[in-house]
Design an enzyme around this catalytic site. Structure first.
Site, PDB file in Angstrom:
ATOM      1  N   HIS A  84       0.862  -1.184   0.000  1.00  0.00           N
ATOM      2  CA  HIS A  84       0.000   0.000   0.000  1.00  0.00           C
ATOM      3  C   HIS A  84       0.896   1.231   0.000  1.00  0.00           C
ATOM      4  O   HIS A  84       1.834   1.323   0.789  1.00  0.00           O
ATOM      5  CB  HIS A  84      -0.906   0.039   1.233  1.00  0.00           C
ATOM      6  CG  HIS A  84      -1.715   1.297   1.301  1.00  0.00           C
ATOM      7  ND1 HIS A  84      -2.876   1.465   0.576  1.00  0.00           N
ATOM      8  CD2 HIS A  84      -1.501   2.467   1.948  1.00  0.00           C
ATOM      9  CE1 HIS A  84      -3.349   2.677   0.788  1.00  0.00           C
ATOM     10  NE2 HIS A  84      -2.533   3.312   1.619  1.00  0.00           N
ATOM     11  N   ASP A 163     -15.252   2.391   7.870  1.00  0.00           N
ATOM     12  CA  ASP A 163     -14.244   3.337   7.394  1.00  0.00           C
ATOM     13  C   ASP A 163     -14.794   4.200   6.265  1.00  0.00           C
ATOM     14  O   ASP A 163     -14.522   5.392   6.199  1.00  0.00           O
ATOM     15  CB  ASP A 163     -12.983   2.606   6.919  1.00  0.00           C
ATOM     16  CG  ASP A 163     -12.003   3.599   6.312  1.00  0.00           C
ATOM     17  OD1 ASP A 163     -11.529   4.475   7.068  1.00  0.00           O
ATOM     18  OD2 ASP A 163     -11.778   3.567   5.095  1.00  0.00           O
ATOM     19  N   ARG A 170     -14.773  12.589   7.954  1.00  0.00           N
ATOM     20  CA  ARG A 170     -13.507  13.276   8.265  1.00  0.00           C
ATOM     21  C   ARG A 170     -13.146  14.272   7.175  1.00  0.00           C
ATOM     22  O   ARG A 170     -12.605  15.345   7.446  1.00  0.00           O
ATOM     23  CB  ARG A 170     -12.393  12.234   8.415  1.00  0.00           C
ATOM     24  CG  ARG A 170     -12.502  11.430   9.710  1.00  0.00           C
ATOM     25  CD  ARG A 170     -11.607  10.210   9.668  1.00  0.00           C
ATOM     26  NE  ARG A 170     -10.231  10.545   9.392  1.00  0.00           N
ATOM     27  CZ  ARG A 170      -9.385   9.771   8.701  1.00  0.00           C
ATOM     28  NH1 ARG A 170      -9.770   8.602   8.232  1.00  0.00           N
ATOM     29  NH2 ARG A 170      -8.154  10.162   8.494  1.00  0.00           N
ATOM     30  N   SER A 185      -7.635   3.663   9.302  1.00  0.00           N
ATOM     31  CA  SER A 185      -8.430   3.654   8.072  1.00  0.00           C
ATOM     32  C   SER A 185      -7.737   2.788   7.012  1.00  0.00           C
ATOM     33  O   SER A 185      -8.342   1.886   6.419  1.00  0.00           O
ATOM     34  CB  SER A 185      -8.573   5.108   7.587  1.00  0.00           C
ATOM     35  OG  SER A 185      -9.015   5.165   6.268  1.00  0.00           O
ATOM     36  N   LYS A 189      -8.728  -1.561   5.926  1.00  0.00           N
ATOM     37  CA  LYS A 189      -9.037  -2.043   4.570  1.00  0.00           C
ATOM     38  C   LYS A 189      -8.038  -3.100   4.127  1.00  0.00           C
ATOM     39  O   LYS A 189      -8.394  -4.107   3.517  1.00  0.00           O
ATOM     40  CB  LYS A 189      -9.059  -0.858   3.596  1.00  0.00           C
ATOM     41  CG  LYS A 189     -10.285   0.014   3.790  1.00  0.00           C
ATOM     42  CD  LYS A 189     -10.253   1.271   2.957  1.00  0.00           C
ATOM     43  CE  LYS A 189      -9.316   2.297   3.530  1.00  0.00           C
ATOM     44  NZ  LYS A 189      -9.517   3.668   3.106  1.00  0.00           N
TER      45      LYS A 189
HETATM   46  N1  URA Z   1      -6.273   7.026   2.890  1.00  0.00           N
HETATM   47  C1  URA Z   1      -7.181   6.299   3.572  1.00  0.00           C
HETATM   48  O1  URA Z   1      -7.608   5.246   3.109  1.00  0.00           O
HETATM   49  N2  URA Z   1      -7.586   6.759   4.771  1.00  0.00           N
HETATM   50  C2  URA Z   1      -7.144   7.902   5.313  1.00  0.00           C
HETATM   51  O2  URA Z   1      -7.548   8.242   6.403  1.00  0.00           O
HETATM   52  C3  URA Z   1      -6.203   8.654   4.581  1.00  0.00           C
HETATM   53  C4  URA Z   1      -5.779   8.190   3.371  1.00  0.00           C
END
Ligand code: URA
Length: 425
Positions: A84, A163, A170, A185, A189
């Site tokens: 990621h 999320d 947010r 977050s 995932k």
């Molecule tokens: N990418 C995400 O998936 N979540 C965040 O909070 C910031 C960047």
């Protein structure tokens, strides 16, 4: 067990720790719509200002994972590993990386996103390939993984729905920039995606989410800890994002550059990062005796895996990529050494050309983007092309050129700095 949302907010507001039960209830009740948006906004702000302990972050992440499905790749006959990136300008690394790692013997199940703002999205880039499909069912994903060894596709709505809801909140309440919230977050995932090992590319610099190395290091540490706390072997590389990666920024232009890398060529920085991340992904998956990724790029096996991955998702790896109707050249204003080419300025310019989107429902132009003719450290001559801008319509150029104003400097000398700044395990 049930709690009062106002008590939970007060606890965090006053600098206290949330109990595991409070966290489980808060995330589940918010996902069910039982905590009002304004209450969650207040809690997110309290978390941003007060922070969270390692135990709180781990539990918060766990609760977000449990809000949806967790994928299972145990039917595969090889270990899974993924990467990621926190996002950068010209960051097309997933494209050469996933098939390279597949060619070396691991399976890469990557659920990816679309771009928002000045950093591009992997799915937008891949969708510039005619016929390629981002939406796959779980069975289709398994089929592509079995055939090609790598799959890159859109995350379904069943993955960490808490999320999805919280991130949207947010975004409009000034609470994105909280390290515990960003880390939980991203990791909720990635863990729900079911990968056995994970390598994080945490970027620091003008074109990154984290502008300075200390913040990037703290984010990396927090994410590595979350991964370890959930049994996912996680390693992070801290990498520089002061200047774009490679020589192409956009969608189709980045696919073309990735294909060059898969063919054994391509810009040195893209190759360096692809190989470094691939080695980390294989090691994290326990494949220590695997083929070296640099060899997979040289011997054509990474390219074979790419072609197989693209075809298995309906794409034609031989099809011509979209080309922009309009181009505009930016010439070097002086003779000397290109001493700075700012990632953020180039990213905003590419976005204004149409390569990215301002709202998540906006379309992108596959042909829009920027080609760099020089990188920091290269000698340039006055009047020679420094950048080529690509767009569908010429009216895009003025605003893109404004973003490039002050984004590059020609000087006498340039001191190179490392692309890979640190490794956190
Ligand atoms: N990418 C995400 O998936 N979540 C965040 O909070 C910031 C960047």
């Amino acid at each position: 067990m049930s709690f009062d949302a106002v008590d939970v907010i007060r606890t965090k507001r006053d600098g206290g720790s949330l109990s595991p039960e409070q966290i489980d209830w808060t995330v589940a009740a918010y996902t069910r719509g039982e905590i009002a948006e304004e209450q969650m906004a207040a809690l997110a702000m309290a978390i941003l200002l007060r922070g969270m302990s390692r135990a709180e972050v781990a539990r918060w992440t766990e609760a977000m994972i449990r809000s949806g499905e967790r994928m299972d790749w145990s039917r595969l006959d090889r270990p899974t590993t993924d990467k990621h990136s926190t996002g950068g300008v010209g960051d097309k690394i997933t494209l050469p990386l996933a098939p390279t790692v597949a060619a070396c013997g691991a399976a890469v199940p990557q659920l990816s996103g679309r771009g928002l703002g000045h950093t591009g999205g992997t799915l937008d880039k891949l969708e510039s390939i005619p016929g390629w499909r981002a939406s796959l069912s779980n069975e289709e994903m398994l089929g592509v993984l079995g055939k090609a060894g790598a799959v890159v596709c859109a995350a379904g709505s069943g993955l960490a729905p808490a999320d999805r809801k919280l991130y949207a909140l947010r975004d409009v309440t000034g609470t994105v920039e909280s390290i515990p919230l960003i880390a939980s977050s991203i990791m909720s995932k990635k863990i729900a995606e079911g990968t056995g090992a994970l390598v994080l590319d945490v970027k620091a610099g003008s074109g990154a989410f984290m502008k300075n190395v200390d913040d990037a290091r703290e984010l990396a540490r927090t994410m590595v800890d979350i991964g370890s706390d959930h049994g996912v072997h996680t390693v992070a590389l801290l990498t520089a994002m002061e200047t774009p990666l490679g020589l192409a920024v956009g969608n189709a232009v980045e696919v073309a550059e990735s294909v060059e890398v898969l063919g054994g060529g391509g810009p040195a920085d893209v190759v360096e990062l692809t190989v470094a991340l691939a080695r980390e992904m294989l090691a994290a998956a326990g494949l220590t005796g695997a083929k070296d990724p640099a060899e997979a790029l040289r011997d054509g096996s990474a390219m074979d895996a790419w072609r197989s991955m693209i075809s298995a998702q309906g794409g034609d790896p031989d099809a011509a990529l979209p080309v922009a109707d309009e181009t505009c050249q930016v010439a070097a204003p002086a003779t000397g050494v290109l001493s700075r080419l700012d990632a953020y300025g180039v990213g905003v310019a590419a976005w204004r050309l149409g390569a990215g989107r301002a709202r998540k429902e906006d379309p992108v132009s596959y042909a829009a983007g920027i080609t760099l003719h020089a990188k920091p450290g290269d000698r340039v001559r006055e009047g020679e092309p420094l950048l080529t801008l690509h767009a569908d319509t010429a009216d895009r150029f003025d605003r893109a050129l404004e973003a490039l104003d002050g984004a590059y400097e020609i000087g006498e000398a340039f001191t190179p700095s490392p692309l890979i700044i640190d490794r956190i395990a």
